[in-house]
Design a protein around this motif. Structure first.
Motif, short mmCIF file in Angstrom:
data_model
loop_
_atom_site.label_atom_id
_atom_site.label_comp_id
_atom_site.label_asym_id
_atom_site.label_seq_id
_atom_site.Cartn_x
_atom_site.Cartn_y
_atom_site.Cartn_z
N TYR A 23 0.88 -1.17 0.00
CA TYR A 23 0.00 0.00 0.00
C TYR A 23 0.92 1.22 0.00
CZ TYR A 23 -4.05 -2.93 0.96
OH TYR A 23 -5.04 -3.87 0.87
N LYS A 26 4.32 1.18 1.80
CA LYS A 26 4.32 0.12 2.80
C LYS A 26 4.14 -1.26 2.16
CE LYS A 26 2.24 -1.50 7.05
NZ LYS A 26 3.52 -1.97 7.55
N VAL A 28 3.31 -4.87 2.45
CA VAL A 28 2.59 -5.69 3.43
C VAL A 28 2.94 -7.16 3.26
CG1 VAL A 28 0.31 -6.37 4.29
CG2 VAL A 28 0.71 -4.02 3.54
N PRO A 47 1.31 -11.51 14.40
CA PRO A 47 0.81 -10.42 15.23
C PRO A 47 -0.10 -9.47 14.44
CG PRO A 47 3.10 -10.05 14.65
CD PRO A 47 2.74 -11.40 14.12
N GLY A 49 -1.36 -6.65 12.30
CA GLY A 49 -0.69 -5.86 11.26
C GLY A 49 0.29 -6.66 10.42
N ALA A 50 0.39 -7.99 10.64
CA ALA A 50 1.37 -8.80 9.92
C ALA A 50 1.00 -9.00 8.45
CB ALA A 50 1.52 -10.17 10.60
N GLY A 51 -0.29 -8.86 8.13
CA GLY A 51 -0.72 -9.05 6.75
C GLY A 51 -1.64 -10.26 6.57
N THR A 53 -5.00 -10.58 7.20
CA THR A 53 -6.24 -10.24 6.51
C THR A 53 -5.99 -9.93 5.05
OG1 THR A 53 -7.20 -9.41 8.57
CG2 THR A 53 -8.22 -8.64 6.53
N THR A 54 -4.89 -9.26 4.76
CA THR A 54 -4.54 -8.96 3.37
C THR A 54 -4.40 -10.26 2.57
OG1 THR A 54 -3.37 -6.99 4.14
CG2 THR A 54 -2.84 -7.77 1.92
#
Ligand code: ADP
Length: 328
Positions: A23, A26, A28, A47, A49-51, A53-54
């Motif tokens: 993004y 950044k 991901v 953890p 923000g690790a990615g 869900t992406t």
């Protein structure tokens, strides 16, 4: 999209090679490879923000990757998204449940969206509400449901379309231990009874440990480790073999045979650092045999997933990585 030649041919599960997503500046996902055999539970552990869900969004066709390639249920994701969508269900923290509708109305809405014949929609709704013990609550608005009931309803709604692959994105975040265990059982049954393939993302080490056939640890946009829970635990220092002896004489003889193990004279035990693998065990037993000493008992201690995560990523999972049981 250059990785086609390295993809496993026509798996009915999930496979991905070199997935990338950024993004803006950044990054991901920085080249993620995944392999999930059909009818197994795979956990992507990492953890906040690790990615995770992406990754789920890419595999479930909601967003496009910048690079790499993925196959889901035998279809290439970016070439045949409709075929992928027909095979999958996605449930997550942002549940599709409409709080103003009753459980039954939510279910019937989904069967309408899927264009199921009325009769079939009603039959499946009744069956699934029963299976998830929501029959009594069927006519209550979902807004009156507990967190655990909402998650169950969300999953029941996903099952209306009979998906062969289900993405569970942090399915138990925020649930109490009883509801969590209940959902774990439901998840297991989906695999054993229905042959469903489960792609589970979680921050809970214990959840991956108890549920997943295989676990991949995502950190800094890369898979930093992959394997069964036991394989991952064996990769971490801290594992040891513990030998118990019946008397001090045997303890002495074994200690001599094994070099300088940690010894506890009171408990009559020796502790040898080890990854717990079969060759390592055999080596210890061979040495004892050569020295003609018999141990009364042998136990292998492997570190838990918390140790694994710490060793692999250099940091503990922040916050509520451990599921703590309330005092009874
Ligand atoms: P996880 O599910 O592991 O918590 P996510 O996949 O949600 O992680 O997010 C990974 C990173 O990507 C986070 O730093 C998040 O802020 C960022 N991110 C996710 N979606 C977007 C977006 N639409 N725009 C910008 N950044 C995003």
């Amino acid at each position: 999209m250059t990785a086609t030649s390295t993809m496993t041919a026509q798996t009915k599960g999930i496979s991905a090679v070199g997935l990338r997503k950024a993004y803006g500046e950044k990054v991901v996902l920085d080249g993620v490879d995944l392999e999930v055999p059909e009818a197994t539970i795979f956990s992507l552990l990492g953890p906040n923000g690790a990615g995770k869900t992406t990754t789920v969004q890419i595999l479930s066709t909601l967003i496009a990757a910048d690079g790499g390639q993925a196959q889901v249920a035998g279809h290439v994701v970016d070439r045949n998204p409709d075929a992928v969508r027909a095979e999958i269900g996605v449930t997550g923290q942002f549940a599709a449940v409409d709080g103003l509708l009753t459980a039954e109305e939510n279910m019937l809405l989904i069967s309408d969206l899927l264009h199921l014949p009325r009769q079939e929609g009603r039959r499946r709704t009744a069956e699934l509400l029963e299976r998830f013990e929501l029959t009594k609550a069927a006519n209550k608005p979902a807004s009156t449901f507990s967190g655990g009931m909402r998650r169950k309803l969300d999953l029941a709604m996903t099952l209306v379309g009979k998906p062969s692959i289900i993405f569970l994105d942090e399915p138990t975040t925020g649930l109490d231990p009883r509801s969590r265990r209940n959902l774990w059982q439901i998840t297991r049954d989906l695999v054993t009874d229905d042959g469903t393939t489960i792609f589970l993302t979680t921050q809970y080490l214990e959840e991956a440990d108890v549920l997943a056939d295989r676990i991949a640890v995502l950190d800094g946009g890369k898979i930093v480790a992959e394997g069964t829970a036991d394989e991952l635990k064996r990769r971490v220092p801290g594992g040891h073999i513990r030998l118990q002896f019946t008397d001090a004489h045997r303890l002495d003889a074994a200690a001599r045979a094994l070099g300088q193990p940690m010894r506890d004279d009171e408990a009559l035990t020796l502790q040898i650092p080890s990854d717990g693998s079969i060759p390592a065990l055999r080596a210890v037993l061979d040495r004892l045999e050569d020295a003609a000493v018999e141990a009364e008992a042998l136990t292998v201690h492997t570190p838990d997933l918390d140790d694994v995560f710490l060793a692999l990523t250099g940091s503990s999972i922040p916050g509520q990585a451990r599921v703590t049981e309330p005092a009874r």
